[in-house]
Design an enzyme around this catalytic site. Structure first.
Site, PDB file in Angstrom:
ATOM      1  CB  CYS A  87      -0.884  -0.027   1.245  1.00 50.02           C
ATOM      2  SG  CYS A  87      -1.679   1.538   1.632  1.00 50.02           S
ATOM      3  CB  CYS A 142       0.736   1.512   4.273  1.00 45.71           C
ATOM      4  SG  CYS A 142      -1.040   1.152   4.334  1.00 45.71           S
TER       5      CYS A 142
END
Length: 126
Positions: free
Chosen positions: A43, A46
């Site tokens: 991600c 993230c």
């Protein structure tokens, strides 16, 4: 001061959260995508947030539990029936998400990269 706990997947998260003592210190959960072989999450949001959150937590002088929760790989997370999305205590819509357990405060997505918002999660503590 900060006690770090790594939780892998929904079942591990649920077991840990269900076993928490209601009189315990403050618990913050950080939900992120599974790490790839290179050590970073699949991600991109993230990947951007994690170093900021980790640095903030390493400098925090409060007695809290910081749970790093791996929500799974991309297909698991993208499934609308993913238990992190459907659990009524969480109802996650995006990752990364930071949740103050048993509270109303949460940061989602790019909010997790803002140190001033991270600081707000810890205001009014004992």
């Amino acid at each position: 001061m900060v006690t770090k706990v790594d939780l892998n997947g929904y079942d591990e998260f649920k077991r840990y959260a269900d076993a928490l003592d209601p009189k315990r210190k403050k618990v913050i959960f950080y939900f992120s995508g599974t790490k790839l072989d290179n050590g970073t999450s699949w991600c991109p949001d993230c990947v951007e947030a994690e170093p900021i959150v980790k640095t903030f937590m390493s400098q925090l002088k409060k007695d809290v539990i910081f749970g790093y929760v791996d929500v799974g790989d991309r297909p698991t997370w993208k499934d609308m029936n993913c238990p992190f999305r459907t659990d009524p205590r969480l109802k996650l819509m995006v990752i990364p998400t930071i949740v103050v357990w048993k509270g109303v405060q949460r940061l989602e997505g790019s909010q997790c990269t803002k140190v001033d918002l991270l600081q707000m999660l810890f205001e009014d503590d004992d």
